[in-house]
Design a protein around this motif. Structure first.
Motif, mmCIF file in Angstrom:
data_model
loop_
_atom_site.group_PDB
_atom_site.id
_atom_site.type_symbol
_atom_site.label_atom_id
_atom_site.label_comp_id
_atom_site.label_asym_id
_atom_site.label_seq_id
_atom_site.Cartn_x
_atom_site.Cartn_y
_atom_site.Cartn_z
ATOM 1 N N ILE A 66 0.954 -1.157 -0.039
ATOM 2 C CA ILE A 66 0.189 0.002 0.067
ATOM 3 C C ILE A 66 0.904 1.361 -0.014
ATOM 4 N N TYR A 67 0.726 2.120 -1.228
ATOM 5 C CA TYR A 67 1.518 3.192 -1.152
ATOM 6 C C TYR A 67 0.795 4.464 -0.684
ATOM 7 N N CYS A 68 1.484 5.484 -0.155
ATOM 8 C CA CYS A 68 0.970 6.809 -0.055
ATOM 9 C C CYS A 68 1.864 7.798 -0.418
ATOM 10 N N SER A 69 1.077 8.769 -1.049
ATOM 11 C CA SER A 69 1.740 10.044 -1.302
ATOM 12 C C SER A 69 1.130 10.924 -0.426
ATOM 13 N N SER A 70 2.002 11.795 0.451
ATOM 14 C CA SER A 70 1.075 12.897 1.054
ATOM 15 C C SER A 70 1.289 14.535 0.418
ATOM 16 N N ASP A 71 1.773 14.281 -0.801
ATOM 17 C CA ASP A 71 1.889 15.742 -1.341
ATOM 18 C C ASP A 71 1.315 15.474 -2.900
ATOM 19 N N SER A 72 0.144 15.029 -2.817
ATOM 20 C CA SER A 72 -0.524 14.992 -4.347
ATOM 21 C C SER A 72 -0.081 13.928 -5.345
ATOM 22 N N GLY A 73 0.986 13.302 -4.870
ATOM 23 C CA GLY A 73 1.562 12.123 -5.972
ATOM 24 C C GLY A 73 3.068 12.600 -6.244
ATOM 25 N N ASP A 74 3.620 13.736 -5.902
ATOM 26 C CA ASP A 74 4.945 13.931 -6.114
ATOM 27 C C ASP A 74 5.982 12.944 -5.582
ATOM 28 N N ASN A 75 5.669 12.357 -4.461
ATOM 29 C CA ASN A 75 6.654 11.573 -3.519
ATOM 30 C C ASN A 75 5.594 10.323 -3.120
ATOM 31 N N TRP A 76 6.404 8.839 -3.002
ATOM 32 C CA TRP A 76 5.364 8.018 -2.697
ATOM 33 C C TRP A 76 6.378 7.250 -1.548
ATOM 34 N N GLN A 77 5.675 6.574 -0.710
ATOM 35 C CA GLN A 77 6.356 5.670 0.383
ATOM 36 C C GLN A 77 5.404 4.787 0.478
ATOM 37 N N ALA A 78 5.807 3.388 0.723
ATOM 38 C CA ALA A 78 5.225 1.980 0.937
ATOM 39 C C ALA A 78 4.728 2.127 2.384
ATOM 40 N N ILE A 79 3.657 2.161 2.554
ATOM 41 C CA ILE A 79 3.051 1.976 4.229
ATOM 42 C C ILE A 79 3.351 0.581 4.555
ATOM 43 N N VAL A 80 3.198 -0.281 3.879
ATOM 44 C CA VAL A 80 3.427 -1.678 4.170
ATOM 45 C C VAL A 80 3.531 -2.690 2.844
ATOM 46 N N ARG A 81 4.368 -3.591 2.834
ATOM 47 C CA ARG A 81 4.722 -4.068 1.711
ATOM 48 C C ARG A 81 4.266 -5.416 1.304
ATOM 49 N N ASP A 82 3.833 -6.017 2.486
ATOM 50 C CA ASP A 82 3.808 -7.653 2.242
ATOM 51 C C ASP A 82 2.463 -8.263 2.554
ATOM 52 N N LEU A 83 1.446 -7.325 2.377
ATOM 53 C CA LEU A 83 0.086 -7.713 2.578
ATOM 54 C C LEU A 83 -0.391 -8.964 1.550
ATOM 55 N N PRO A 84 -1.509 -9.701 1.857
ATOM 56 C CA PRO A 84 -2.276 -10.283 0.762
ATOM 57 C C PRO A 84 -2.393 -9.246 -0.350
ATOM 58 N N ALA A 85 -2.799 -10.027 -1.539
ATOM 59 C CA ALA A 85 -3.287 -9.165 -2.749
ATOM 60 C C ALA A 85 -4.374 -8.200 -2.245
ATOM 61 N N VAL A 86 -4.229 -6.827 -2.413
ATOM 62 C CA VAL A 86 -5.105 -5.855 -2.056
ATOM 63 C C VAL A 86 -6.229 -5.609 -3.064
ATOM 64 N N LEU A 87 -7.267 -5.871 -2.466
ATOM 65 C CA LEU A 87 -8.714 -5.500 -3.441
ATOM 66 C C LEU A 87 -9.202 -4.190 -3.324
ATOM 67 N N SER A 88 -9.279 -3.455 -2.138
ATOM 68 C CA SER A 88 -9.747 -2.277 -2.173
ATOM 69 C C SER A 88 -9.009 -1.448 -1.063
ATOM 70 N N VAL A 89 -8.811 -0.041 -1.166
ATOM 71 C CA VAL A 89 -8.410 0.822 -0.112
ATOM 72 C C VAL A 89 -9.422 1.981 -0.093
ATOM 73 N N GLU A 90 -9.588 2.403 1.045
ATOM 74 C CA GLU A 90 -10.509 3.608 1.296
ATOM 75 C C GLU A 90 -9.796 4.264 2.451
ATOM 76 N N VAL A 91 -10.035 5.635 2.485
ATOM 77 C CA VAL A 91 -9.273 6.706 3.554
ATOM 78 C C VAL A 91 -10.206 7.569 4.119
ATOM 79 N N GLN A 92 -10.013 7.555 5.467
ATOM 80 C CA GLN A 92 -10.839 8.435 6.025
ATOM 81 C C GLN A 92 -9.913 9.418 6.922
ATOM 82 N N THR A 93 -10.297 10.618 6.694
ATOM 83 C CA THR A 93 -9.712 11.623 7.391
ATOM 84 C C THR A 93 -10.538 12.134 8.768
ATOM 85 N N LEU A 94 -9.648 12.047 9.782
ATOM 86 C CA LEU A 94 -10.455 11.975 11.238
ATOM 87 C C LEU A 94 -10.061 13.237 11.815
ATOM 88 N N ALA A 95 -11.013 13.898 12.227
ATOM 89 C CA ALA A 95 -10.839 15.244 12.993
ATOM 90 C C ALA A 95 -10.188 15.082 14.399
#
Lengths: 371, 102
Positions: free
Chosen positions: A342-371
């Motif tokens: 699962i990759y994340c870019s915190s700057d609109s896609g300019d730079n990426w990092q892997a949050i985690v690398r070895d999960l089972p095949a990823v079917l879906s990703v959703e994000v919640q921004t929590l106050a």
């Protein structure tokens, strides 16, 4: 304190990934529902602690789960999705008619205004609605009963209703997409539906511009301009400025316009993202280089985003529901791969990092921004 | 009512929240048949609803198998009486997920 919660569904369980607003250090929890296919996990925007999850297995069928505490505890909810009345038939791979049969829930879409109202897109293609927090489900059967229904055919992954977009301005308007029937819109809360596929060209079909039969992989909109839709079709990236009444191609300089997900920047409605995949026969990036492409002009003029992504020997896929954005000031873009990253870019896609690398095949990703 | 011993597969024990080492007994209405046992399981553990039988067809799910007294009874009618050692609680009814897939 602002935080981000990523909900990942995989082939062998669900995972919850959390971080503060910096999105540098992540806590990974899971697997939840270990060993089960988790097609989709999504939270309510009305009550972010209300999460819904689709859990299924080839052995034991469909289970639906709900959490009311942000994923700490879960309870099984209603798992019966009965087609209304006579289920009827649709086209099968061999051209014969085949009975409509429920197989699984691909996508869950919580209401934008009520935490107990939630929609489910299922295979064989149909749209269900619950108004009691998922305890019971009722089909919005006007969609399946559309005159073109008997001609709908499954794609390679089954005849799935995989995309549900709720119009944030007009509560009576819903968009759905079905592989391989195309995109549809209701303007009366789900009673009646209209195919919205004009402008799509699918050369594998006898009539490439047919009203239905297009393998739409994903559609997306920005809440500030819900009449503008973006589509990743089997081949072709498309845009509509009139709620799907007419589509125009915006693939332009993409190295390949085959792919699955498409998403829109949280604060820039003309900034969109796709992940080009080599072809419908080779579901991996070109030359083993994983690249997200961004257009800041609502399509066309694409730029490759590669910083932090593997640029050699990468042969993963990114599935249709496996991309999401957060709503922090510096918009975060997320996607998961069939290789378990699962990759994340915190700057609109300019730079990426892997949050985690070895999960089972990823079917879906959703994000919640929590106050 | 009869008290029937049942062995469920790992995933269904987890789903129902039953301890993996617990002896599972269920009170079943007579006549004791596969349908009656599954009805009782679903009554006592609602998350199991629809996991053993297809809820739309009321048939055994294709990859679920039933064993009783050393015999595969998966193809027996769901309304057929179970063998006496199952009915008396001497032997367990075994429900397994077929070995298939990867």
């Amino acid at each position: 304190m602002t935080a981000v919660r990523v909900l990942a569904g995989t082939r062998k369980g669900a995972f919850i990934l959390t971080s503060d607003a910096k999105r540098e250090d992540w806590k990974v929890e899971g697997p939840l529902f270990a060993g089960w296919e988790m097609y989709h996990v999504k939270g309510s925007s009305v009550d972010p602690n209300r999460l819904y999850a689709s859990q299924s297995s080839g052995w034991f069928g469909q289970i639906m789960q709900r959490s009311d505490d942000g994923g700490k505890t879960w309870n099984a909810i209603g798992n019966e999705f009965p087609y209304t009345g006579e289920a009827g038939t649709h086209m099968w791979y061999d051209g014969t008619q085949h009975p409509w049969e429920f197989k699984r829930v691909w996508h869950i879409e919580p209401s934008l205004t009520d935490r107990d109202t939630v929609y489910a897109g299922v295979e064989d293609a149909a749209l269900f609605k619950s108004v009691d927090g998922g305890m019971t489900w009722k089909e919005l059967d006007g969609l399946r009963r559309h005159a073109t229904g008997p001609s709908w055919q499954p794609g390679a992954g089954g005849m799935c209703l995989h995309t549900i977009l709720l119009d944030p301005v007009n509560p009576m308007r819903i968009y759905v997409a079905i592989s391989a029937a195309g995109a549809f819109r209701t303007d009366d809360g789900g009673e009646t539906w209209k195919p919205i596929n004009r402008g799509l060209v699918s050369t594998f079909m006898p009539n490439p511009e047919a009203e239905t039969g297009h393998c739409v992989h994903r559609i997306a909109l920005h809440p500030s301009r819900p009449e503008v839709l973006y589509m990743q079709k089997h081949w072709d990236v498309m845009r509509s400025d009139n709620s799907g009444d007419l589509w125009t191609e915006v693939s332009d300089n993409l190295p390949t316009d085959f792919g699955f997900p498409i998403d829109v920047h949280a604060h820039e409605p003309e900034t969109i993202y796709v992940v080009p995949i080599k072809s419908d026969s080779e579901h991996f990036p070109i030359d083993g280089q994983l690249q997200v492409y961004r257009s800041r002009t609502g399509g066309n003029n694409w730029e490759a985003l590669t910083n932090g992504l593997p640029q050699s020997n990468c042969y993963v896929n990114v599935l249709r529901d496996a991309m999401a954005v957060d709503t922090l000031d510096s918009c975060g873009i997320y996607f998961g791969t069939t290789g378990g990253q699962i990759y994340c870019s915190s700057d609109s896609g300019d730079n990426w990092q892997a949050i985690v690398r070895d999960l089972p095949a990823v079917l879906s990703v959703e994000v919640q921004t929590l106050a | 009512m009869k008290s029937i011993q049942v062995i469920l597969p790992f995933h269904l024990m987890n789903l129902a929240g039953i301890g993996l080492t617990d002896d599972l007994k269920v009170e079943v209405d007579e006549p004791v048949c596969l349908n009656a046992v599954v009805d009782a399981l679903e009554r006592d553990w609602p998350p199991l609803r629809g996991t053993i039988r297809n809820p739309y067809k009321s048939t055994r799910r294709p990859l679920v198998r039933f064993f009783a007294c050393g015999a595969d009874i998966s193809h027996n009618p769901l309304t057929e009486a179970l063998p006496e050692p199952i009915q008396s609680g001497e032997e367990p009814l075994i429900v397994i997920g077929a070995i298939a897939g990867g």
